[in-house]
Design a protein around this motif. Structure first.
Motif, mmCIF file in Angstrom:
data_model
loop_
_atom_site.group_PDB
_atom_site.id
_atom_site.type_symbol
_atom_site.label_atom_id
_atom_site.label_comp_id
_atom_site.label_asym_id
_atom_site.label_seq_id
_atom_site.Cartn_x
_atom_site.Cartn_y
_atom_site.Cartn_z
ATOM 1 N N ASN A 160 -77.530 31.720 -15.545
ATOM 2 C CA ASN A 160 -77.004 32.117 -16.044
ATOM 3 C C ASN A 160 -76.481 34.272 -16.037
ATOM 4 O O ASN A 160 -75.808 34.847 -16.554
ATOM 5 N N THR A 161 -76.602 34.199 -14.598
ATOM 6 C CA THR A 161 -77.020 35.707 -14.085
ATOM 7 C C THR A 161 -75.595 35.786 -12.758
ATOM 8 O O THR A 161 -76.248 34.834 -11.891
ATOM 9 N N ILE A 162 -74.419 35.785 -12.603
ATOM 10 C CA ILE A 162 -73.681 36.852 -11.560
ATOM 11 C C ILE A 162 -74.137 37.083 -10.505
ATOM 12 O O ILE A 162 -74.683 38.424 -11.400
ATOM 13 N N VAL A 163 -74.436 36.578 -9.824
ATOM 14 C CA VAL A 163 -75.651 37.778 -8.745
ATOM 15 C C VAL A 163 -74.751 38.523 -7.707
ATOM 16 O O VAL A 163 -75.427 39.220 -7.576
ATOM 17 N N LEU A 164 -73.671 38.429 -7.612
ATOM 18 C CA LEU A 164 -72.262 39.396 -6.811
ATOM 19 C C LEU A 164 -71.552 39.691 -7.947
ATOM 20 O O LEU A 164 -70.761 39.737 -8.532
ATOM 21 N N ARG A 165 -71.279 41.430 -7.342
ATOM 22 C CA ARG A 165 -70.239 41.991 -8.356
ATOM 23 C C ARG A 165 -69.010 42.272 -7.670
ATOM 24 O O ARG A 165 -67.848 42.938 -8.190
ATOM 25 N N ASP A 166 -69.406 42.049 -6.482
ATOM 26 C CA ASP A 166 -68.116 42.001 -5.759
ATOM 27 C C ASP A 166 -68.282 41.294 -4.918
ATOM 28 O O ASP A 166 -68.948 40.078 -4.935
ATOM 29 N N LYS A 167 -67.657 41.562 -2.988
ATOM 30 C CA LYS A 167 -67.773 40.808 -2.306
ATOM 31 C C LYS A 167 -69.899 41.292 -1.773
ATOM 32 O O LYS A 167 -70.169 40.486 -0.064
ATOM 33 N N THR A 168 -70.779 41.750 -1.886
ATOM 34 C CA THR A 168 -71.074 42.513 -0.964
ATOM 35 C C THR A 168 -72.877 42.980 -1.812
ATOM 36 O O THR A 168 -73.928 42.784 -1.636
ATOM 37 N N HIS A 169 -72.917 43.521 -3.416
ATOM 38 C CA HIS A 169 -73.469 43.937 -3.825
ATOM 39 C C HIS A 169 -74.082 42.910 -4.892
ATOM 40 O O HIS A 169 -73.098 42.120 -5.974
ATOM 41 N N LEU A 170 -75.166 43.109 -5.018
ATOM 42 C CA LEU A 170 -75.724 42.369 -6.594
ATOM 43 C C LEU A 170 -75.169 43.533 -7.798
ATOM 44 O O LEU A 170 -74.922 44.262 -8.027
ATOM 45 N N THR A 171 -75.445 42.429 -8.929
ATOM 46 C CA THR A 171 -74.583 43.071 -10.074
ATOM 47 C C THR A 171 -76.372 43.059 -10.846
ATOM 48 O O THR A 171 -77.279 43.012 -10.219
ATOM 49 N N ASN A 172 -76.461 44.621 -11.458
ATOM 50 C CA ASN A 172 -77.309 44.916 -12.497
ATOM 51 C C ASN A 172 -78.279 44.325 -12.838
ATOM 52 O O ASN A 172 -79.452 44.264 -12.490
ATOM 53 N N THR A 173 -77.714 43.258 -13.515
ATOM 54 C CA THR A 173 -77.915 43.284 -14.147
ATOM 55 C C THR A 173 -78.917 41.634 -13.505
ATOM 56 O O THR A 173 -80.684 40.970 -13.833
ATOM 57 N N PHE A 174 -78.895 41.214 -12.588
ATOM 58 C CA PHE A 174 -78.976 40.083 -11.270
ATOM 59 C C PHE A 174 -80.328 40.901 -10.237
ATOM 60 O O PHE A 174 -81.300 40.645 -10.968
ATOM 61 N N ALA A 175 -79.944 42.129 -10.425
ATOM 62 C CA ALA A 175 -81.052 43.042 -9.730
ATOM 63 C C ALA A 175 -82.513 43.482 -10.597
ATOM 64 O O ALA A 175 -83.772 43.025 -10.623
ATOM 65 N N VAL A 176 -82.263 43.363 -11.916
ATOM 66 C CA VAL A 176 -83.294 43.814 -13.073
ATOM 67 C C VAL A 176 -84.195 42.518 -13.689
ATOM 68 O O VAL A 176 -85.223 42.599 -13.579
#
Length: 298
Positions: free
Chosen positions: A258-274
């Motif tokens: 239930n966590t979006i992985v990428l916030r754009d085409k390149t970067h992880l969402t901060n939530t996924f990184a956490v």
């Protein structure tokens, strides 16, 4: 001299420190229930972005700030591939006596050879290296998505060690959509929004990358794997956590647990990184990141 407080962390919805579960809870059909919300995903960044300690590409000078009161000095160098791990690294560092020095800049590999660099990026890296000579960090964490060569990475390591840095750990470039995937041209959140609007299966429609392609393991990760051979550098990769949940013939799932992985085409969402924090800490431990006392001399 008193140090500035740690930049405020974004809300973590009760998942700080939680590891990713073994089963991948993926987006189903056209129903999108996710963290962060689709509309908020593009702005789901680490706190060093709004604080400007992660510099934008046009910045001429690195940040001069450090965060944490521990004795172990840890530099973060490279581009946004390194900056995206700030939040879990801050939490991990608080448990291991780290004082973090963000010295990253968008679009800027920490490298000095011509391949994968520009005159601007080399000048910025030289300024970061001057900070290294002054501060003599015990540990340097480095990542980039720029197409630097293995020799370029080894050269950067040699310069860091000559400048007085201790251990150097590379953090793998992250998987991303292939440029041919037109539906993802505006990023994963935009694709998810389209799937929701058109009532199509977002799980398969917004899957990205493909097993075996150059972007499956991050475009610069192969050079990193080659660079560490025969050196005292280590490589930490989190990419198996991103690629472990595959859909639609081998593409990476756009949402895991239930966590979006990428916030754009390149970067992880901060939530996924956490959410990867426990795994990141375990891998850093295996790489020797915590076997440092912060009392080096000479």
């Amino acid at each position: 001299k008193s140090m500035p407080p740690m930049p405020p962390m974004p809300p973590m919805s009760g998942i700080a420190g939680a590891g990713l579960s073994s089963g991948a809870s993926l987006i189903a059909a056209s129903v999108v229930i996710s963290r962060p919300a689709i509309e908020a995903a593009v702005d789901d960044v680490a706190s060093i972005y709004p604080s400007q300690d992660h510099r934008l590409a046009e910045a001429a000078e690195p940040s001069t700030r450090s965060f944490g009161e521990g004795p172990v000095k840890v530099y973060l160098v490279g581009d946004s591939m390194m900056a995206q791990w700030w939040t879990p690294l801050s939490t991990i560092g608080s448990r291991h006596g780290w004082r973090l020095y963000p010295r990253t800049r968008s679009g800027t590999a920490f490298a000095f050879l011509r391949e994968g660099t520009t005159r601007s990026s080399r000048a910025y890296s030289a300024k970061v290296l001057a900070h290294v000579r002054r501060d003599r960090p015990d540990l340097v964490l480095m990542s980039t998505t720029s197409r630097v060569s293995a020799e370029g990475i080894r050269d950067a390591n040699r310069r860091l060690r000559k400048a007085g840095a201790g251990k150097v750990i590379l953090v793998a470039d992250t998987p991303k959509p292939d440029p041919s995937e037109a539906r993802l041209a505006d990023g994963v959140p935009a694709c998810l929004a389209t799937a929701r609007r058109e009532k199509i299966n977002a799980r398969t429609y917004c899957g990205f990358g493909r097993r075996g392609t150059k972007d499956w393991d991050g475009s610069t990760t192969p050079a990193m794997r080659e660079a560490v051979k025969g050196t005292d550098m280590e490589l930490v990769s989190m990419n198996d956590l991103i690629n472990r949940a595959t859909v639609h013939g081998g593409t990476s799932a756009p949402i895991i647990d239930n966590t979006i992985v990428l916030r754009d085409k390149t970067h992880l969402t901060n939530t996924f990184a956490v959410r990867t924090e426990k795994s990141l800490e375990a891998r850093l431990r295996r790489a020797g990141a915590f076997a440092i006392d912060g009392d080096r001399t000479g």
